[in-house]
Write a protein that holds these residues in place. Structure first.
Motif, short mmCIF file in Angstrom:
data_model
loop_
_atom_site.label_atom_id
_atom_site.label_comp_id
_atom_site.label_asym_id
_atom_site.label_seq_id
_atom_site.Cartn_x
_atom_site.Cartn_y
_atom_site.Cartn_z
N ARG A 146 -88.85 68.51 98.82
CA ARG A 146 -89.54 69.65 99.44
C ARG A 146 -90.47 69.22 100.57
O ARG A 146 -90.63 69.94 101.54
CB ARG A 146 -90.37 70.40 98.39
N LEU A 147 -91.09 68.08 100.41
CA LEU A 147 -92.07 67.62 101.40
C LEU A 147 -91.41 66.65 102.37
O LEU A 147 -91.65 65.46 102.38
CB LEU A 147 -93.27 66.96 100.70
N THR A 148 -90.59 67.22 103.24
CA THR A 148 -89.91 66.43 104.25
C THR A 148 -90.93 65.95 105.29
O THR A 148 -92.09 66.41 105.30
CB THR A 148 -88.84 67.29 104.96
N ASP A 149 -90.50 65.09 106.19
CA ASP A 149 -91.40 64.62 107.24
C ASP A 149 -91.90 65.77 108.11
O ASP A 149 -93.04 65.78 108.54
CB ASP A 149 -90.72 63.55 108.11
N VAL A 150 -91.04 66.75 108.34
CA VAL A 150 -91.44 67.91 109.14
C VAL A 150 -92.56 68.67 108.43
O VAL A 150 -93.57 69.04 109.04
CB VAL A 150 -90.23 68.84 109.40
N VAL A 151 -92.42 68.89 107.14
CA VAL A 151 -93.44 69.59 106.38
C VAL A 151 -94.74 68.79 106.36
O VAL A 151 -95.83 69.34 106.54
CB VAL A 151 -92.96 69.90 104.95
N LEU A 152 -94.65 67.49 106.18
CA LEU A 152 -95.85 66.65 106.17
C LEU A 152 -96.57 66.72 107.52
O LEU A 152 -97.80 66.79 107.56
CB LEU A 152 -95.50 65.20 105.82
N ARG A 153 -95.83 66.72 108.61
CA ARG A 153 -96.47 66.83 109.93
C ARG A 153 -97.13 68.18 110.10
O ARG A 153 -98.19 68.29 110.72
CB ARG A 153 -95.45 66.56 111.03
N ARG A 154 -96.53 69.24 109.53
CA ARG A 154 -97.17 70.55 109.60
C ARG A 154 -98.47 70.56 108.81
O ARG A 154 -99.46 71.13 109.23
CB ARG A 154 -96.22 71.63 109.10
N LEU A 155 -98.46 69.94 107.63
CA LEU A 155 -99.70 69.84 106.84
C LEU A 155 -100.75 69.06 107.61
O LEU A 155 -101.93 69.41 107.61
CB LEU A 155 -99.42 69.16 105.50
N LYS A 156 -100.33 67.99 108.24
CA LYS A 156 -101.26 67.16 109.02
C LYS A 156 -101.90 67.98 110.14
O LYS A 156 -103.07 67.79 110.46
CB LYS A 156 -100.51 65.96 109.59
N GLY A 157 -101.14 68.90 110.70
CA GLY A 157 -101.64 69.69 111.82
C GLY A 157 -102.48 70.90 111.45
O GLY A 157 -102.97 71.60 112.33
N LEU A 158 -102.66 71.16 110.15
CA LEU A 158 -103.50 72.30 109.77
C LEU A 158 -104.90 72.09 110.30
O LEU A 158 -105.47 71.01 110.16
CB LEU A 158 -103.56 72.46 108.25
N THR A 169 -108.23 80.27 108.93
CA THR A 169 -107.02 81.03 109.18
C THR A 169 -106.14 80.95 107.95
O THR A 169 -106.36 80.13 107.08
CB THR A 169 -106.26 80.44 110.39
N TRP A 170 -105.13 81.77 107.90
CA TRP A 170 -104.23 81.76 106.75
C TRP A 170 -102.92 81.08 107.11
O TRP A 170 -101.87 81.46 106.64
CB TRP A 170 -103.98 83.19 106.27
N ALA A 171 -102.96 80.07 107.97
CA ALA A 171 -101.75 79.34 108.33
C ALA A 171 -101.16 78.67 107.09
O ALA A 171 -101.88 78.11 106.29
CB ALA A 171 -102.07 78.30 109.39
N THR A 172 -99.85 78.78 106.94
CA THR A 172 -99.17 78.13 105.82
C THR A 172 -97.91 77.47 106.32
O THR A 172 -97.52 77.63 107.48
CB THR A 172 -98.78 79.14 104.71
N LEU A 173 -97.24 76.77 105.43
CA LEU A 173 -95.98 76.13 105.79
C LEU A 173 -94.84 77.13 105.84
O LEU A 173 -93.80 76.86 106.41
CB LEU A 173 -95.63 75.06 104.74
N ALA A 174 -95.02 78.26 105.22
CA ALA A 174 -93.92 79.21 105.12
C ALA A 174 -94.16 80.37 106.09
O ALA A 174 -94.24 80.17 107.27
CB ALA A 174 -93.79 79.69 103.68
#
Length: 187
Positions: A146-158, A169-174
């Motif tokens: 579930r936690l692909t590199d793309v998802v990890l980079r999105r988390l990093k960018g929060l 803000t209510w930014a999420t991965l989905a």
């Protein structure tokens, strides 16, 4: 001693009533934070209460999932060193929630809990710990799908301010803030 409280909260986490399970998640968070503050990584209660919180992350009630993810966010933010040895007990459930939960609020808290649990920071080497625990043989390898590199980079960018309960803000991965979950998911 906290053992009687832990036992009572674990029992409440199995109650048929949603408010009881929500209260159990919040109580487990308070117990976990206090115990981790006192004992750090040697906290004797985390191995018992983290699986209960993990089970609540998969609850049918969105309010319960939100409370459990919020509890883990608070614990992982305040005491990442205490939860580090136990990542395998809750990171896979948080990963499922962060990328696929129907509740925006639950995804929001799951994103932030993962960010703190895996110590993902917006700095050049901010993904090192996450990559280490997610690799084969790592503590949280079960979440790697579930936690692909793309998802990890999105988390990093929060944004850092999105971590605050009040003003972020209510930014999420989905889904984004303006989506209508009922229409998108067909509920």
């Amino acid at each position: 001693h906290a053992a009687p409280a832990l036992n009572g909260l674990a029992k409440a986490a199995k109650d048929d009533r949603v408010p009881c399970r929500c209260a159990a998640a919040r109580g487990l968070a308070r117990l976990a934070v206090a115990s981790a503050a006192q004992s750090g990584p040697a906290c004797p209660y985390l191995p018992k209460l983290l699986p209960v919180l993990s089970r609540l992350l998969r609850d049918n009630g969105s309010e319960v999932r939100e409370a459990a993810a919020g509890a883990l966010k608070r614990l992982t933010k305040e005491h990442p060193e205490a939860v580090a040895p136990h990542l395998g007990s809750f990171v896979p459930a948080l990963a499922d929630m962060a990328v696929g939960d129907r509740s925006k609020e639950a995804r929001h808290y799951a994103d932030r809990a993962l960010r703190h649990a895996l110590q993902i920071y917006d700095v050049p080497n901010g993904l090192e710990m996450a990559q280490a625990v997610l690799k084969a043989g790592g503590d949280a390898n079960a979440a790697r799908g579930r936690l692909t590199d793309v998802v990890l980079r999105r988390l990093k960018g929060l944004p850092d301010e999105s971590d605050d309960e009040e003003g972020g803000t209510w930014a999420t991965l989905a889904a984004d803030q303006d989506d209508d979950d009922e229409v998108v998911l067909g509920d």
